[in-house]
Every structure is written in structure tokens, then in C-alpha cells.
Design an enzyme around this catalytic site. Structure first.
Site, mmCIF file in Angstrom:
data_model
loop_
_atom_site.group_PDB
_atom_site.id
_atom_site.type_symbol
_atom_site.label_atom_id
_atom_site.label_comp_id
_atom_site.label_asym_id
_atom_site.label_seq_id
_atom_site.Cartn_x
_atom_site.Cartn_y
_atom_site.Cartn_z
ATOM 1 N N ARG A 8 0.859 -1.202 0.000
ATOM 2 C CA ARG A 8 0.000 0.000 0.000
ATOM 3 C C ARG A 8 0.889 1.244 0.000
ATOM 4 N NH1 ARG A 8 -1.654 1.701 4.738
ATOM 5 N NH2 ARG A 8 -2.308 -0.348 5.475
ATOM 6 N N TYR A 24 -16.340 18.072 -14.090
ATOM 7 C CA TYR A 24 -16.905 16.723 -14.222
ATOM 8 C C TYR A 24 -18.008 16.524 -13.171
ATOM 9 C CZ TYR A 24 -17.075 11.683 -13.503
ATOM 10 O OH TYR A 24 -17.506 10.394 -13.326
ATOM 11 N N ASP A 36 -7.454 20.072 -13.359
ATOM 12 C CA ASP A 36 -7.743 18.726 -13.847
ATOM 13 C C ASP A 36 -7.385 18.726 -15.332
ATOM 14 O OD1 ASP A 36 -8.922 16.432 -14.930
ATOM 15 O OD2 ASP A 36 -10.501 16.394 -13.424
ATOM 16 N N LYS A 85 -8.664 7.877 -18.792
ATOM 17 C CA LYS A 85 -8.951 8.490 -20.086
ATOM 18 C C LYS A 85 -7.721 8.414 -21.007
ATOM 19 C CE LYS A 85 -12.930 9.268 -18.167
ATOM 20 N NZ LYS A 85 -12.799 9.498 -16.779
HETATM 21 C C1 LIG Z 1 -12.287 15.434 -16.081
HETATM 22 C C2 LIG Z 1 -12.497 14.254 -15.198
HETATM 23 N N1 LIG Z 1 -11.924 14.245 -13.988
HETATM 24 C C3 LIG Z 1 -12.076 13.203 -13.147
HETATM 25 C C4 LIG Z 1 -12.850 12.109 -13.494
HETATM 26 C C5 LIG Z 1 -13.015 10.991 -12.531
HETATM 27 O O1 LIG Z 1 -12.188 9.941 -12.895
HETATM 28 P P1 LIG Z 1 -12.500 8.382 -12.635
HETATM 29 O O2 LIG Z 1 -13.739 8.046 -13.412
HETATM 30 O O3 LIG Z 1 -11.271 7.711 -13.091
HETATM 31 O O4 LIG Z 1 -12.747 8.244 -11.163
HETATM 32 C C6 LIG Z 1 -13.458 12.078 -14.753
HETATM 33 C C7 LIG Z 1 -14.270 10.922 -15.147
HETATM 34 O O5 LIG Z 1 -14.957 10.940 -16.148
HETATM 35 C C8 LIG Z 1 -13.277 13.175 -15.618
HETATM 36 O O6 LIG Z 1 -13.851 13.196 -16.826
#
Ligand SMILES: Cc1ncc(COP(=O)(O)O)c(C=O)c1O
Length: 387
Positions: free
Chosen positions: A53, A105, A177, A202
Site C-alpha cells: 500500500r 466533471y 484537472d 482516459k
Molecule cells: C475530467 C475528469 N476528472 C475526473 C474524473 C473521474 O475519474 P474516474 O472516473 O477515473 O474516477 C473524470 C471521469 O470521467 C473526468 O472526466
């Protein structure tokens, strides 16, 4: 490769940073260290690894790699993008406040609003495309400015350097992000951001076969805190997923180039189609964020949103696609098409969706790496049957 690749070009770093040949065998690929613990040589002496971990060599390779691509001091990999964001938010304490770009998001909105507000954190949701709105929302208690650029699905572009200047002047950190563009196209730390977040699910992984997240810190202090929370809260990325993301990143540059070429074709097609009312893509010269994005990034990405006028028309079109897959998520080799209002952004209340301009007629495409002609033919036939 022998030596340190930090001064080399992007693709060289993507392929080699954090990944010297395996010291035991010379394997060119970092092995999947599928172990939970490590034997100590003797009491008080070990090889730097105690418990998986806390440290795992496959995960460390990925963390070093992403950090090298973003130009950070350290990387920290988590079991999902949301797990990375949860760890990030432990930078804030009860009573503190964050200014957040209003069209982040949907899962980020849900986590901040429905979970973190219960712990005494406060959030202001602003249209961050105008830095004056960020400035106006800053409070005495503001410790963080959190933006996505471009946003999803509205493709709003925010000025990273301006947000960093405002945040820093008020004693806050800027978090970006960077999931949608990846470090190949945009590097927020170079523009003044303090922390970069990724859903590695992604473009970084790029093959729609792993869920994961990464934080990249610019300061030693943030890096130490993220490592501490990572081991304390424990939402770590598995060795196998770390391996998959490392493998994905090796082709990030060529994938992003092809993603963009295909996206330009799709945008051109949609812009000329009589059933399409509007197309949102920062690469279009009339997009309000076009000049800014040209300045702060080296490309426009592979996400495009268009409006067909209403829910029924959107449903009719989405039900007819054949090559494209009707699915949430983005950034994979396959083209994914979705209906933000009822899928990715269903957790955003209707009033907020309305105020953002996120309509029921909007469709979002994450353009993949298939042959562009097949994608255009699929759009053509799906739109032809959409009433
Ligand atoms: C811009 C963005 N940030 C964070 C996330 C969250 O990521 P995860 O689905 O891997 O938890 C997403 C998910 O679609 C996203 O599009």
C-alpha cells in the site's frame, strides 16, 4: 535506455522516464510486482519497500513517469480519478473554501457538494472563463482554486496563468484537472498551477481497460502530504493497472496526434450538417476560447459537443450509431458517444444544467482512432435517421 531522460523530448520521456531496465533481469518493460509485502534483509534493513500500500515498484514507475511528463516534483497514483481528487481535497480543513469552475466533471461536483460540504468545506461555483469571476469569489478562507480546461461537455476554456496569479495572491493553490488534454497538449504546472489531477482512465491509459487517477505536485510539501494520505487512506492503484497505464503512456503522443486529426474531420463534418444546430470545439476559430487555448496548449483535444435540438432528436441519433459506442468515458482508442444531460452530468441538478447551457439536445463525442471515413459515414447514417 541508460541514464536520466528528464532533459529529453516528450515521447522519449513518455517511453523511458521512471522505467530503467529491470535491475534483476534487464527486462525492458517494468514488471508487474504483484506482491503485498517485501522481505527485510534483517531487522532494521530493507530494500526501501515494506508494504505494497505504501510502495510498489510498478506504481512508483508510473508515478515518476507522469510527474516527468507534467514537469512536477512527484506523482501519486490512485485507484480512480475520484480517489485522486478525494486525496487532493484533504489539503483543505473544516471551515475552508474553494472556488471551483462551475462546469467540472459531474462526479467532482457530486463529491464536493454532496460529500465534502457535510465536513464543513465550502465551495463557490463560478464561470472561470472570466478570471474576474474567480477574483470576485475569493474569500478570506479560500485555500484552493480548482479548474478544468477545457470543460466537458461545454468546452469552456479558462486561463490557467491568470487563475494561478489570483490564487497565489490570495494565499490559495491552483489545481487543474488536465484529463482532457493530457500533458502532451497542456502542462498546467508550467503555467503556474500547483497541482495537476488526472483520471488516467482516459487519454493517459487510452485503451478503456483501466480505472485510475494521478496527482502531480509541484512542491515537496504537497508531494509529502499526498504520499502520506495515500498510505493512510489507501486508495492506491494496483500493480496491474499501473502497468497498463505505463504501457498506454508510451503511445500517448502518437495517439493524441491521431485523435486530433480525426477530431478535425468530425468537427468539419458536423459544422456543415443541416441537422446540427451548433458545434462546440475550441479548435474552431469562432469558439470564444480559441485564442486562449492556442496560447496555453499545443492542441485542441479529441472531445467535441454538438446540439441536435432536443432530447428526442439526440436519442434517435444515439440509438442509430454503429461504429461509435454509446458509452460514458472518453480518451480511448474507440470512439465513444454520449448524452451528457442523462449520462455523465445526470448528477448535476437540472437548474444548474440549464444555467450552464447544458441542453438535452447535446451529444458529446470522444473521437477515437478508427478510420475517419468510417466515423463520418456512421454520423451521416445516424443523423439521417434521427427525424
Ligand atoms: C475530467 C475528469 N476528472 C475526473 C474524473 C473521474 O475519474 P474516474 O472516473 O477515473 O474516477 C473524470 C471521469 O470521467 C473526468 O472526466
Amino acid at each position: 535506455m541508460k541514464g536520466d531522460p528528464t532533459d529529453l523530448g516528450f515521447s522519449t520521456r513518455a517511453i523511458h522516464a521512471g522505467q530503467p531496465p529491470d535491475p534483476l533481469t534487464g527486462a525492458v518493460t517494468v514488471p508487474i510486482y504483484q506482491t503485498s509485502t517485501y522481505v527485510h534483509d534483517e531487522l532494521g534493513r530493507h530494500k526501501g519497500f515494506e508494504y505494497a500500500r505504501v510502495q510498489n515498484p510498478t506504481r512508483s514507475a508510473l508515478e515518476t513517469n507522469v510527474s516527468a511528463l507534467e514537469g512536477g516534483r512527484s506523482g501519486h497514483a490512485f485507484a480512480s480519478g475520484m480517489a485522486a481528487i478525494s486525496t487532493l481535497m484533504t489539503l483543505l480543513e473544516t471551515g475552508e473554501h474553494a472556488v471551483v469552475s462551475r462546469n467540472v466533471y459531474g462526479g467532482t461536483y457530486r463529491f464536493f457538494h454532496q460529500v465534502l460540504e457535510r465536513y464543513g468545506l465550502a465551495f463557490s461555483w463560478v464561470d472561470a472563463t472570466d478570471p474576474a469571476n474567480v477574483e470576485a469569489a475569493m474569500r478570506e478562507t479560500t485555500r484552493m482554486v480548482y479548474i478544468e480546461t477545457p470543460t466537458n461537455p461545454l468546452m469552456e476554456v479558462s486561463d490557467i496563468a491568470a487563475a494561478a496569479e489570483i490564487a497565489h495572491r490570495h494565499g490559495a493553490v491552483l489545481v487543474v484537472d488536465n484529463t482532457f488534454l493530457s500533458p502532451y497538449l497542456q502542462r498546467p504546472l508550467e503555467l503556474g498551477a500547483d497541482v495537476v489531477v488526472h483520471s488516467t482512465t482516459k487519454f493517459l491509459n487510452g485503451h478503456s481497460d483501466s480505472i485510475g487517477g494521478v496527482l502531480v505536485a509541484r512542491s515537496e510539501e504537497h508531494g509529502e502530504w499526498f504520499a502520506f494520505v495515500q498510505k493512510s487512506a489507501g486508495a492506491v492503484l494496483s500493480p496491474f493497472d499501473s502497468f497498463l497505464v505505463l504501457r498506454g503512456i508510451k503511445t500517448l503522443a502518437v495517439r493524441m496526434d491521431r485523435h486530433e486529426t480525426n477530431t478535425r474531420r468530425v468537427v468539419e463534418f458536423l459544422s456543415g450538417h443541416p441537422k446540427v444546430r451548433s458545434v462546440l470545439y475550441p479548435g474552431l476559430p469562432d469558439h470564444p476560447g480559441h485564442a486562449l487555448q492556442q496560447r496555453q496548449a499545443s492542441g485542441f483535444g479529441a472531445l467535441v459537443t454538438f446540439d441536435v435540438g432536443g432530447y428526442d432528436a439526440a436519442k434517435a441519433m444515439l440509438d442509430r450509431v454503429r461504429v461509435m459506442s454509446l458509452a460514458e468515458s472518453l480518451g480511448g482508442v474507440e470512439t465513444l458517444i454520449s448524452h451528457p444531460a442523462s449520462m455523465t452530468h445526470a448528477s448535476v441538478p437540472r437548474e444548474m444544467r440549464d444555467s450552464l447551457g447544458l441542453t438535452d439536445g447535446m451529444i458529446r463525442i470522444s473521437v477515437g482512432l478508427e478510420d475517419a471515413e468510417d466515423l463520418l459515414a456512421d454520423l451521416e447514417q445516424a443523423l439521417a435517421g434521427s427525424g
